[in-house]
Design a protein around this motif. Structure first.
Motif, PDB file in Angstrom:
ATOM      1  N   ILE A  87       0.439  -1.289  -0.023  1.00 34.82           N
ATOM      2  CA  ILE A  87       0.326   0.033  -0.062  1.00 34.82           C
ATOM      3  C   ILE A  87       0.830   1.635  -0.257  1.00 34.82           C
ATOM      4  O   ILE A  87       1.660   1.493   1.027  1.00 34.82           O
TER       5      ILE A  87
ATOM      6  N   ARG B 236      -8.126   1.700  -4.270  1.00 34.70           N
ATOM      7  CA  ARG B 236      -7.700   0.031  -3.825  1.00 34.70           C
ATOM      8  C   ARG B 236      -7.276  -0.594  -6.012  1.00 34.70           C
ATOM      9  O   ARG B 236      -6.152  -0.973  -5.729  1.00 34.70           O
TER      10      ARG B 236
ATOM     11  N   ARG C  29      -4.062   0.263  -5.503  1.00 39.60           N
ATOM     12  CA  ARG C  29      -3.465   0.489  -4.343  1.00 39.60           C
ATOM     13  C   ARG C  29      -2.891   1.597  -3.560  1.00 39.60           C
ATOM     14  O   ARG C  29      -1.407   1.339  -2.810  1.00 39.60           O
TER      15      ARG C  29
ATOM     16  N   PHE D  98      -8.004  -2.364   1.536  1.00 44.58           N
ATOM     17  CA  PHE D  98      -7.632  -2.514   0.403  1.00 44.58           C
ATOM     18  C   PHE D  98      -7.490  -4.593   0.129  1.00 44.58           C
ATOM     19  O   PHE D  98      -7.469  -4.798  -0.634  1.00 44.58           O
TER      20      PHE D  98
END
Length: 517
Positions: A425, A442, A445, A483
């Motif tokens: 992330i 998402r 990410r 996520f």
């Protein structure tokens, strides 16, 4: 007693009350006997001994200065702003093993400290001092010329020149000044190659900062003492920036590793009270106060203090054996000269030798509830085991990626098991059209942060890729799980909306007030 034996080998024939003499011969000590003085010292322990003397002289500041000339390291100074050495004491101060009466609480003990520490590192020792009564004195020992053990007197003009250098003191201290100079230093690198000299200085200064920060941490923490190290270039007559010694407190953890500790166990011997203050560090800590030179296993155990000066950092002295499962256990023991029969310290003040009764005394120590040393050791071992199990039980998470400070990434990786084969992330800044604080991307990410609030988060300084470590770490812990998976569920969406509303309101309030995080 002079005995003469008879023929049988057992008869006593004569005994004289007094032994007659027919003259005397002068037998001064061999000068080479001083070559081994203080040989257990390292440069950092030798300097600690000189700082002890400065503390006894009521100094509030000590400056340690390396001197370079022609690219080589040539000398080392230790200057303090204590009360100095008066004319009637300078000779006894320079006498090897010279006796003086030590006050209660003095760090000095044997009358060898300055000489043993200095001769362990250098062939030449010079002391320049000005007392609070303005008496100026200078003496010099050289191991290269000790044929008759005569100590050289340094002329007053030279003494004043050395004392009146710009030492970088910030306060007057006790009103005097003492400067100790080492020359012909055996441990200095002999090269004039600048890279090698700098590498030597970096390593040596680091050892000095670490050791002094540890053994004198109580003085430094209460700001009773300031110690700084610098390097002077004699060719250019310039002095570099000072490196200040910071306290390294081996008991300074943010939270205890066991809810019942610290705990004080008390033992008494012949009416004298000894306290064992037992601590349990939190597991897997990255604190420099825990990660001392030598490693966690060597540094477990007993920490002896005398007059607030740390003498020994670790070891169990017969109580138990060193064990990786006890690495969170540290026990502080303050000793004084009233219990000298139980303890003795080596001349280098780096080790305490305990007497034969110590282990039994420690085993008998207990707190008001009857807890004893054995239960403390069991609790410390249990805390270590729990700290190792906790990570295995934790939920696996997505790893942090770009935008995180390296120290934050390492702290997270030390505490959190990551999902294998998953992309990390990232946390990045960009300008939003709205006033929302964050946006969850998402697909890429990435957690985007609204650049509108960046000044309120990082202050007036320039931002960078890894800025705002605290805010980013908190948002990672809060939002990491959104996520995961193929899609966001209704609960995830509701949580994001709630966090967005609360955090955006907080950010807008912060921005409006102009207060940085």
């Amino acid at each position: 007693m002079c005995l003469e034996r008879g023929r049988t080998g057992s008869e006593l024939l004569t005994w004289r009350e007094e032994i007659p003499t027919s003259g005397s011969v002068s037998l001064p000590p061999d000068p080479h006997a001083l070559d081994g003085l203080g040989r257990n010292h390292r440069i950092e322990t030798a300097l600690a001994d000189l700082v002890d003397n400065a503390i006894d002289a009521a100094a509030s500041e000590v400056i340690i200065r390396f001197v370079q000339r022609d690219g080589r390291l040539r000398s080392l100074y230790v200057a303090d702003n204590g009360h100095g050495i008066s004319s009637n004491l300078i000779d006894s101060a320079m006498t090897v093993g010279g006796y003086r009466a030590y006050k209660a609480g003095s760090l000095g003990k044997f009358g060898l400290g300055m000489k043993a520490a200095s001769f362990s590192q250098a062939r030449n020792l010079t002391v320049f001092s000005r007392s609070v009564d303005s008496e100026t004195n200078g003496r010099r020992w050289s191991l290269n010329d000790l044929s008759d053990f005569r100590c050289d007197i340094v002329p007053t003009d030279c003494v004043n020149d050395e004392l009146d250098q710009e030492w970088g003191f910030r306060s007057a201290g006790a009103g005097g000044r003492t400067v100790i100079r080492w020359d012909d230093i055996t441990g200095f690198t002999v090269t004039d190659d600048p890279d090698r000299v700098q590498a030597f200085l970096n390593a040596t200064i680091s050892k000095i900062l670490d050791h002094l920060g540890l053994v004198l941490h109580r003085f430094l923490a209460r700001e009773a003492l300031r110690i700084a190290v610098d390097v002077a270039d004699a060719d250019r007559s310039v002095v570099g920036s000072q490196f200040e010694v910071e306290p390294i407190d081996p008991f300074a953890y943010h939270h205890t590793g066991h809810p019942d500790y610290p705990k004080v166990l008390v033992a008494e011997r012949d009416g004298q009270r000894i306290e064992f203050t037992c601590h349990v560090w939190p597991g897997r800590t990255k604190s420099p106060n825990f990660r001392l030179p030598g490693g966690a296993i060597e540094r477990q155990g007993l920490y002896f203090y005398r007059a607030d000066r740390l003498l020994q950092a670790g070891g169990w002295d017969g109580l138990t054996a060193a064990d990786p499962r006890l690495q969170l256990a540290r026990v502080a023991i303050d000793i004084n000269d009233d219990v000298a029969g139980l303890f003795s310290m080596n001349p280098e003040k780096s080790r305490v030798t305990v007497g034969p009764d110590f282990a039994h005394l420690a085993e008998a120590a207990r707190d008001a509830d009857g807890a004893r040393m054995a239960s403390y050791l069991r609790d410390a071992e249990a805390a270590y085991k729990r700290s190792r199990e906790r990570r295995r039980d934790r939920r696996k998470m997505l790893p942090p990626g770009k935008g995180f400070d390296p120290l934050v990434r390492k702290a997270i990786s030390d505490e959190v098991p990551f999902m294998a084969g998953e992309d990390p992330i990232d946390i990045r800044w960009r300008r939003f059209q709205s006033l929302e604080l964050f946006a969850v991307d998402r697909e890429n990410r990435t957690l985007w942060l609204n650049d509108h609030y960046r000044p309120a988060v990082i202050g007036s300084g320039r931002g960078g890729l890894n800025d705002a470590p605290l805010v980013k770490a908190l948002l990672y812990l809060l939002l990491e799980d959104v996520f995961e998976g193929e899609y966001l569920g209704a609960k995830d969406k509701d949580n994001i909306a709630m966090w967005q509303e609360i955090l955006t309101s907080a950010a807008r309030s912060q921005h409006a007030r102009g207060v940085t995080w």
